[in-house]
Design an enzyme around this catalytic site. Structure first.
Site, PDB file in Angstrom:
ATOM      1  N   ILE A   1       0.853  -1.154   0.062  1.00 51.59           N
ATOM      2  CA  ILE A   1       0.019   0.043   0.058  1.00 51.59           C
ATOM      3  C   ILE A   1       1.022   1.267  -0.094  1.00 51.59           C
ATOM      4  O   ILE A   1       0.623   2.112  -0.412  1.00 51.59           O
ATOM      5  CB  ILE A   1      -1.005  -0.002   1.296  1.00 51.59           C
TER       6      ILE A   1
ATOM      7  N   ALA B   1      -3.406   2.738   8.340  1.00 52.94           N
ATOM      8  CA  ALA B   1      -2.632   1.664   8.779  1.00 52.94           C
ATOM      9  C   ALA B   1      -3.445   0.883   9.789  1.00 52.94           C
ATOM     10  O   ALA B   1      -4.168   0.136   9.372  1.00 52.94           O
ATOM     11  CB  ALA B   1      -1.178   1.923   9.496  1.00 52.94           C
ATOM     12  N   ARG B   2      -3.149   1.102  11.367  1.00 55.31           N
ATOM     13  CA  ARG B   2      -3.898   0.554  12.290  1.00 55.31           C
ATOM     14  C   ARG B   2      -4.010   1.744  13.279  1.00 55.31           C
ATOM     15  O   ARG B   2      -3.189   2.600  13.205  1.00 55.31           O
ATOM     16  CB  ARG B   2      -3.515  -0.516  12.844  1.00 55.31           C
TER      17      ARG B   2
ATOM     18  N   ASP C   1      -8.787   6.447   8.460  1.00 53.43           N
ATOM     19  CA  ASP C   1      -9.683   5.493   8.117  1.00 53.43           C
ATOM     20  C   ASP C   1      -9.673   4.235   9.278  1.00 53.43           C
ATOM     21  O   ASP C   1     -10.456   3.251   9.135  1.00 53.43           O
ATOM     22  CB  ASP C   1      -9.285   4.813   6.676  1.00 53.43           C
TER      23      ASP C   1
ATOM     24  N   GLU D   1     -12.869  -0.248  17.194  1.00 51.03           N
ATOM     25  CA  GLU D   1     -13.613  -0.333  15.944  1.00 51.03           C
ATOM     26  C   GLU D   1     -14.696  -1.316  16.368  1.00 51.03           C
ATOM     27  O   GLU D   1     -14.566  -2.605  16.912  1.00 51.03           O
ATOM     28  CB  GLU D   1     -12.929  -0.641  14.545  1.00 51.03           C
TER      29      GLU D   1
ATOM     30  N   HIS E   1     -12.892   2.570   8.544  1.00 57.56           N
ATOM     31  CA  HIS E   1     -12.259   1.230   8.144  1.00 57.56           C
ATOM     32  C   HIS E   1     -12.849   0.789   6.929  1.00 57.56           C
ATOM     33  O   HIS E   1     -13.066  -0.385   6.942  1.00 57.56           O
ATOM     34  CB  HIS E   1     -11.998   0.337   9.351  1.00 57.56           C
TER      35      HIS E   1
END
Length: 320
Positions: A158, A237-238, A262, A267, A286
């Protein structure tokens, strides 16, 4: 191999339920799909009891040590994702459970989404839409993109695609990774620099590292303080790669010009967090790979992984 029992434990929001890709598994075994997430870990384990294969279509359904040890029949997990942080890989390895992900499969889709967030923040599109809906005609300066410096943190599939898109826009692209090399720099068309230099020089910083002990809160208060006040941070990423409280504080104080997120530490991200009150933040739930094409690419990959494992040639096994 005997016919296998295959489970989708909680396909919410829908990812693979109803996909024609599941029909490809009919010669190999029986597929059970739960279209709602389990209410708790006990229900998750009960759903998975007796199944040999899990298609983990949603990262919100996690597989930690207790769940993996409670399922003696489980032999394989495939994700509908690149990331595997929802699975305890060490315990899976100990128990001989194959865990297959999908590295790079939707990299162009995810990078495209992150570039969209970049432009949405830079051109104040979300902020101005909200202002106009409240009948306000508010002046805010936009940010220029072309000719600016794009810093890529993490140069996997990515990050590499994000670098390519930035170069196409005429941006100067610099990058940081744990293991830089001249060969990788040449292949990507970037210059590798230290993280401190990247943060100080970049007008836009885009995060694309895996979540590990080394990258948790990689971007905290001190790193944010080292960025330009007119810079924008993007996290694809996270969530835990960024200290979200520190990011909110930096935005509120004028230490940054904006952020596009994102991913989030929890989550679904439903809590009343200060980041949600920051003026120049754009957030998506996400969903960077959630185009019809991206969803189907992941469904194809998940089924491919299962068939390869059943036929004795497991692919993308991150628990090996």
């Amino acid at each position: 191999m005997d016919r296998v029992k295959i489970l989708v434990p909680g396909d919410d929001p829908p990812q693979i339920a109803g996909s024609p890709q599941l029909d490809r598994l009919a010669p190999y075994g029986e597929v059970t799909v739960h279209e709602t997430r389990p209410a708790d870990k006990a229900e998750q384990v009960e759903r998975a009891r007796g199944f040999n294969v899990v298609i983990n279509s949603r990262g919100a359904v996690s597989w930690r040590a207790d769940e993996l040890r409670a399922l003696p029949d489980l032999r394989m997990i495939t994700t509908c994702s690149i990331g595997t942080d929802m699975i305890d890989l060490e315990v899976a390895r100990q128990r001989g459970i194959v865990v297959s992900n999908q590295p790079g499969r939707t990299a162009p889709v995810v990078a495209e989404h992150m570039l969209g967030l970049l432009f949405t923040v830079a051109k104040r599109a979300a902020f101005q839409t909200a202002e106009l809906r409240e009948h306000r005609w508010t002046r805010r300066m936009n940010l220029t993109v072309q000719g600016k410096v794009l810093g890529i943190v993490g140069t996997g599939n990515i990050g590499a695609e994000m670098a390519r898109l930035g170069a196409c826009l005429g941006m100067e692209v610099i990058a940081w990774t744990f293991n830089p090399s001249p060969e990788r720099a040449e292949a990507l068309g970037v210059r590798f620099v230290e993280l401190e230099e990247l943060l100080a020089r970049s007008d836009y910083v885009s995060l694309h590292v895996a979540l590990t002990d080394d990258t948790r809160h990689l971007i905290g208060a001190s790193e944010l303080a080292g960025m330009k006040p007119e810079a924008v941070l993007l996290n694809g990423a996270r969530g835990e790669v960024v200290d979200l409280e520190a990011l909110a504080a930096a935005l509120d104080s004028g230490g940054l010009a904006g952020a596009g997120l994102d991913v989030f530490p929890d989550e679904p991200f439903l809590e009343d967090h200060p980041i949600k009150r920051c003026e120049q933040v754009v957030m998506t739930p996400h969903m960077a790979d959630q185009t019809p094409e991206g969803v189907e690419l992941l469904n194809v990959g998940a089924v491919d992984n299962i068939i390869a494992w059943i036929e004795g040639d497991p692919r993308n096994n991150v628990a090996a």
